[in-house]
Write a protein that holds these residues in place. Structure first.
Motif, PDB file in Angstrom:
ATOM      1  N   SER A 182       0.836  -1.207   0.000  1.00 22.60           N
ATOM      2  CA  SER A 182       0.000   0.000   0.000  1.00 22.60           C
ATOM      3  C   SER A 182       0.866   1.251   0.000  1.00 22.60           C
ATOM      4  O   SER A 182       0.481   2.269  -0.583  1.00 22.60           O
ATOM      5  CB  SER A 182      -0.957  -0.001   1.197  1.00 22.60           C
ATOM      6  OG  SER A 182      -0.265   0.118   2.410  1.00 22.60           O
ATOM      7  N   SER A 188       1.853   2.146  -3.409  1.00 25.04           N
ATOM      8  CA  SER A 188       0.757   2.683  -4.222  1.00 25.04           C
ATOM      9  C   SER A 188       0.820   4.203  -4.327  1.00 25.04           C
ATOM     10  O   SER A 188       0.198   4.782  -5.221  1.00 25.04           O
ATOM     11  CB  SER A 188      -0.601   2.246  -3.662  1.00 25.04           C
ATOM     12  OG  SER A 188      -0.905   2.942  -2.463  1.00 25.04           O
ATOM     13  N   PHE A 189       1.554   4.869  -3.446  1.00 21.48           N
ATOM     14  CA  PHE A 189       1.732   6.316  -3.555  1.00 21.48           C
ATOM     15  C   PHE A 189       2.582   6.701  -4.752  1.00 21.48           C
ATOM     16  O   PHE A 189       2.383   7.753  -5.347  1.00 21.48           O
ATOM     17  CB  PHE A 189       2.414   6.884  -2.290  1.00 21.48           C
ATOM     18  CG  PHE A 189       1.517   7.033  -1.111  1.00 21.48           C
ATOM     19  CD1 PHE A 189       0.540   8.012  -1.070  1.00 21.48           C
ATOM     20  CD2 PHE A 189       1.669   6.199  -0.019  1.00 21.48           C
ATOM     21  CE1 PHE A 189      -0.276   8.165   0.035  1.00 21.48           C
ATOM     22  CE2 PHE A 189       0.861   6.335   1.095  1.00 21.48           C
ATOM     23  CZ  PHE A 189      -0.115   7.323   1.122  1.00 21.48           C
ATOM     24  N   GLN A 231       2.452   3.517 -10.280  1.00 21.84           N
ATOM     25  CA  GLN A 231       1.122   3.561 -10.880  1.00 21.84           C
ATOM     26  C   GLN A 231       0.703   2.261 -11.563  1.00 21.84           C
ATOM     27  O   GLN A 231      -0.344   2.214 -12.199  1.00 21.84           O
ATOM     28  CB  GLN A 231       1.051   4.720 -11.896  1.00 21.84           C
ATOM     29  CG  GLN A 231       1.258   6.088 -11.263  1.00 21.84           C
ATOM     30  CD  GLN A 231       0.285   6.353 -10.119  1.00 21.84           C
ATOM     31  OE1 GLN A 231      -0.917   6.161 -10.249  1.00 21.84           O
ATOM     32  NE2 GLN A 231       0.816   6.766  -8.979  1.00 21.84           N
ATOM     33  N   GLN A 240      -2.305  -0.157  -7.559  1.00 19.70           N
ATOM     34  CA  GLN A 240      -3.432   0.773  -7.532  1.00 19.70           C
ATOM     35  C   GLN A 240      -4.757   0.081  -7.214  1.00 19.70           C
ATOM     36  O   GLN A 240      -5.824   0.674  -7.372  1.00 19.70           O
ATOM     37  CB  GLN A 240      -3.523   1.534  -8.860  1.00 19.70           C
ATOM     38  CG  GLN A 240      -2.338   2.448  -9.109  1.00 19.70           C
ATOM     39  CD  GLN A 240      -2.111   3.431  -7.966  1.00 19.70           C
ATOM     40  OE1 GLN A 240      -3.034   4.086  -7.507  1.00 19.70           O
ATOM     41  NE2 GLN A 240      -0.875   3.519  -7.505  1.00 19.70           N
ATOM     42  N   THR A 259      -4.959   1.310  -2.080  1.00 16.78           N
ATOM     43  CA  THR A 259      -5.120   2.762  -2.063  1.00 16.78           C
ATOM     44  C   THR A 259      -6.089   3.239  -0.985  1.00 16.78           C
ATOM     45  O   THR A 259      -5.913   4.322  -0.434  1.00 16.78           O
ATOM     46  CB  THR A 259      -5.591   3.274  -3.438  1.00 16.78           C
ATOM     47  OG1 THR A 259      -6.832   2.661  -3.777  1.00 16.78           O
ATOM     48  CG2 THR A 259      -4.554   2.993  -4.512  1.00 16.78           C
ATOM     49  N   GLU A 260      -7.079   2.437  -0.661  1.00 17.08           N
ATOM     50  CA  GLU A 260      -8.060   2.860   0.338  1.00 17.08           C
ATOM     51  C   GLU A 260      -7.584   2.618   1.777  1.00 17.08           C
ATOM     52  O   GLU A 260      -8.183   3.142   2.711  1.00 17.08           O
ATOM     53  CB  GLU A 260      -9.391   2.141   0.106  1.00 17.08           C
ATOM     54  CG  GLU A 260     -10.062   2.560  -1.191  1.00 17.08           C
ATOM     55  CD  GLU A 260     -11.283   1.723  -1.528  1.00 17.08           C
ATOM     56  OE1 GLU A 260     -11.669   0.844  -0.717  1.00 17.08           O
ATOM     57  OE2 GLU A 260     -11.854   1.950  -2.607  1.00 17.08           O
ATOM     58  N   ARG A 306      -4.091   2.788   2.673  1.00 14.78           N
ATOM     59  CA  ARG A 306      -2.696   3.175   2.874  1.00 14.78           C
ATOM     60  C   ARG A 306      -2.502   4.200   3.985  1.00 14.78           C
ATOM     61  O   ARG A 306      -1.447   4.232   4.613  1.00 14.78           O
ATOM     62  CB  ARG A 306      -2.074   3.645   1.565  1.00 14.78           C
ATOM     63  CG  ARG A 306      -2.724   4.837   0.937  1.00 14.78           C
ATOM     64  CD  ARG A 306      -2.168   5.060  -0.454  1.00 14.78           C
ATOM     65  NE  ARG A 306      -2.815   6.187  -1.088  1.00 14.78           N
ATOM     66  CZ  ARG A 306      -2.660   6.497  -2.351  1.00 14.78           C
ATOM     67  NH1 ARG A 306      -1.875   5.751  -3.110  1.00 14.78           N
ATOM     68  NH2 ARG A 306      -3.259   7.525  -2.864  1.00 14.78           N
TER      69      ARG A 306
END
Length: 157
Positions: A45, A48-49, A52, A57, A62-63, A65
């Protein structure tokens, strides 16, 4: 020589206390939030920052992290507090060459991805919730660790 002294030259009590703290932390995280605190998902996670690629992703990364970064920061800060409170201030070091540490890290990461989780996720969270796949994963981790440790001890690795 006492066998526990050769296995644990710095003592075993801090390992027990650390394990109890980790178990309690994971249990409280799940009890109060319903979240599972495995570290390989924290790693994914966090990537994911900056990466890409579709894998990183996924919504599950992403939800989540934000809380996972706080969770990881708590682990790092907890280790720092432990070190400051209970050590003499001398950094611990290893005689293992950097290339071996990097290679070992690669294999651990590959195994975590292959096993759909890491030792903390399967060994602490998965076993704690009686998940059959986690038992199989932990048995595989442990068998591999025993074999590797013996090969190294015998000078074969």
């Amino acid at each position: 020589m006492d066998s526990t002294l050769s296995l644990f030259p710095l003592g075993w009590q801090h390992y027990l206390l650390g394990g109890l703290f980790i178990g309690a932390g994971v249990a409280l995280l799940y009890l109060f939030t319903g979240l599972v605190g495995g570290m390989s998902t924290v790693f994914s996670s966090t990537w994911s920052f900056v990466v890409q690629r579709p894998f990183f992703q996924q919504a599950r990364f992403t939800e989540s992290r934000g809380w996972r970064l706080v969770y990881a920061a708590g682990l790092v800060l907890g280790a720092l507090v432990w070190w400051l409170a209970f050590s003499d201030g001398t950094p611990l070091s290893t005689g293992v060459p950097v290339w071996m540490l990097l290679l070992g890290g690669f294999f651990v990461g590959y195994g975590a991805r292959l096993g759909n989780g890491c030792t903390s996720g399967h060994g602490i969270c998965g076993l704690g919730s009686l998940q059959w796949p986690s038992l199989l994963a932990v048995l595989t981790f442990m068998a591999t660790a025993f074999i590797t440790a013996n090969l190294v001890a015998w000078g074969l690795a």
